[in-house]
Design a protein around this motif. Structure first.
Motif, PDB file in Angstrom:
ATOM      1  N   VAL A 179      53.159  38.283  51.331  1.00  0.00           N
ATOM      2  CA  VAL A 179      53.114  39.385  52.300  1.00  0.00           C
ATOM      3  C   VAL A 179      53.124  38.847  53.724  1.00  0.00           C
ATOM      4  CG1 VAL A 179      51.577  41.169  53.248  1.00  0.00           C
ATOM      5  CG2 VAL A 179      52.048  41.098  50.805  1.00  0.00           C
ATOM      6  N   ALA A 216      46.982  34.796  41.518  1.00  0.00           N
ATOM      7  CA  ALA A 216      47.892  35.930  41.730  1.00  0.00           C
ATOM      8  C   ALA A 216      47.657  36.591  43.086  1.00  0.00           C
ATOM      9  CB  ALA A 216      47.727  36.950  40.601  1.00  0.00           C
ATOM     10  N   ILE A 217      46.403  36.864  43.419  1.00  0.00           N
ATOM     11  CA  ILE A 217      46.088  37.523  44.694  1.00  0.00           C
ATOM     12  C   ILE A 217      46.467  36.619  45.875  1.00  0.00           C
ATOM     13  CG2 ILE A 217      44.131  38.226  46.156  1.00  0.00           C
ATOM     14  CD1 ILE A 217      44.979  40.346  44.148  1.00  0.00           C
ATOM     15  N   MET A 223      50.209  36.669  46.316  1.00  0.00           N
ATOM     16  CA  MET A 223      50.635  37.933  46.933  1.00  0.00           C
ATOM     17  C   MET A 223      50.303  37.948  48.424  1.00  0.00           C
ATOM     18  SD  MET A 223      49.974  40.959  44.184  1.00  0.00           S
ATOM     19  CE  MET A 223      48.656  40.312  43.181  1.00  0.00           C
TER      20      MET A 223
END
Length: 89
Positions: free
Chosen positions: A80, A72-73, A76
Protein backbone atom coordinates in the motif's frame (compact mmCIF):
# COMPACT_ATOMS: atom_id res chain seq x y z
CA UNK A 1 31.09 -26.67 36.12
CA UNK A 2 27.96 -25.25 34.50
CA UNK A 3 27.19 -26.10 30.93
CA UNK A 4 25.70 -23.51 28.64
CA UNK A 5 22.50 -24.44 26.85
CA UNK A 6 22.92 -25.46 23.24
CA UNK A 7 20.92 -23.38 20.80
CA UNK A 8 20.62 -24.28 17.15
CA UNK A 9 21.03 -21.68 14.44
CA UNK A 10 17.25 -21.80 14.02
CA UNK A 11 16.72 -20.98 17.70
CA UNK A 12 19.11 -18.05 17.44
CA UNK A 13 17.33 -16.72 14.34
CA UNK A 14 14.02 -17.00 16.20
CA UNK A 15 15.48 -15.05 19.13
CA UNK A 16 16.67 -12.38 16.67
CA UNK A 17 13.04 -12.12 15.56
CA UNK A 18 12.01 -11.50 19.16
CA UNK A 19 14.65 -8.78 19.48
CA UNK A 20 13.44 -7.13 16.26
CA UNK A 21 9.82 -7.22 17.50
CA UNK A 22 10.56 -5.58 20.85
CA UNK A 23 12.95 -3.05 19.31
CA UNK A 24 10.32 -2.11 16.72
CA UNK A 25 7.71 -1.74 19.46
CA UNK A 26 10.05 0.41 21.53
CA UNK A 27 10.76 2.59 18.47
CA UNK A 28 7.02 2.99 17.99
CA UNK A 29 6.44 3.77 21.67
CA UNK A 30 9.19 6.38 21.83
CA UNK A 31 8.18 7.88 18.47
CA UNK A 32 11.38 6.97 16.68
CA UNK A 33 9.13 5.36 14.04
CA UNK A 34 5.52 5.89 13.09
CA UNK A 35 3.06 3.10 12.42
CA UNK A 36 2.75 4.30 8.84
CA UNK A 37 6.44 4.19 7.96
CA UNK A 38 7.87 1.62 5.60
CA UNK A 39 10.63 0.79 8.09
CA UNK A 40 8.02 -0.21 10.67
CA UNK A 41 6.48 -2.74 8.26
CA UNK A 42 9.87 -4.05 7.08
CA UNK A 43 10.93 -4.64 10.69
CA UNK A 44 7.66 -6.47 11.42
CA UNK A 45 8.13 -8.59 8.31
CA UNK A 46 11.72 -9.39 9.26
CA UNK A 47 10.76 -10.28 12.84
CA UNK A 48 7.91 -12.56 11.75
CA UNK A 49 10.13 -14.29 9.20
CA UNK A 50 12.85 -14.89 11.80
CA UNK A 51 10.38 -16.28 14.32
CA UNK A 52 8.90 -18.56 11.62
CA UNK A 53 12.38 -19.87 10.88
CA UNK A 54 12.83 -20.55 14.58
CA UNK A 55 9.49 -22.34 14.68
CA UNK A 56 10.63 -24.71 11.94
CA UNK A 57 12.56 -26.66 14.58
CA UNK A 58 10.20 -26.38 17.56
CA UNK A 59 6.87 -26.07 15.77
CA UNK A 60 3.86 -24.50 17.46
CA UNK A 61 0.76 -24.12 15.27
CA UNK A 62 -0.70 -21.12 17.10
CA UNK A 63 2.61 -19.24 16.99
CA UNK A 64 3.08 -20.09 13.32
CA UNK A 65 -0.40 -18.76 12.52
CA UNK A 66 0.34 -15.49 14.32
CA UNK A 67 3.62 -15.10 12.41
CA UNK A 68 1.91 -15.82 9.08
CA UNK A 69 -0.65 -13.14 9.93
CA UNK A 70 2.18 -10.65 10.63
CA UNK A 71 3.87 -11.55 7.35
CA UNK A 72 0.62 -11.01 5.41
CA UNK A 73 -0.26 -7.73 7.13
CA UNK A 74 3.29 -6.41 6.78
CA UNK A 75 3.38 -7.25 3.08
CA UNK A 76 0.03 -5.52 2.56
CA UNK A 77 1.28 -2.46 4.45
CA UNK A 78 4.43 -2.33 2.35
CA UNK A 79 2.51 -2.72 -0.91
CA UNK A 80 0.00 0.00 0.00
CA UNK A 81 2.77 2.43 0.89
CA UNK A 82 4.85 1.69 -2.20
CA UNK A 83 1.96 1.71 -4.71
CA UNK A 84 0.08 4.74 -3.37
CA UNK A 85 1.81 8.07 -2.97
CA UNK A 86 1.48 9.85 0.39
CA UNK A 87 -1.15 12.24 -0.99
CA UNK A 88 -3.51 9.39 -1.99
CA UNK A 89 -3.51 7.85 1.49
Amino acid sequence: MTQFPFYSVFDLIGMCGFIIYVTNYAFLTFRVLTSGSLVYFWLNLSAATCVLIGLSVNFNLASAMIQLFWVAISLMGIIVRVVQPNDAR
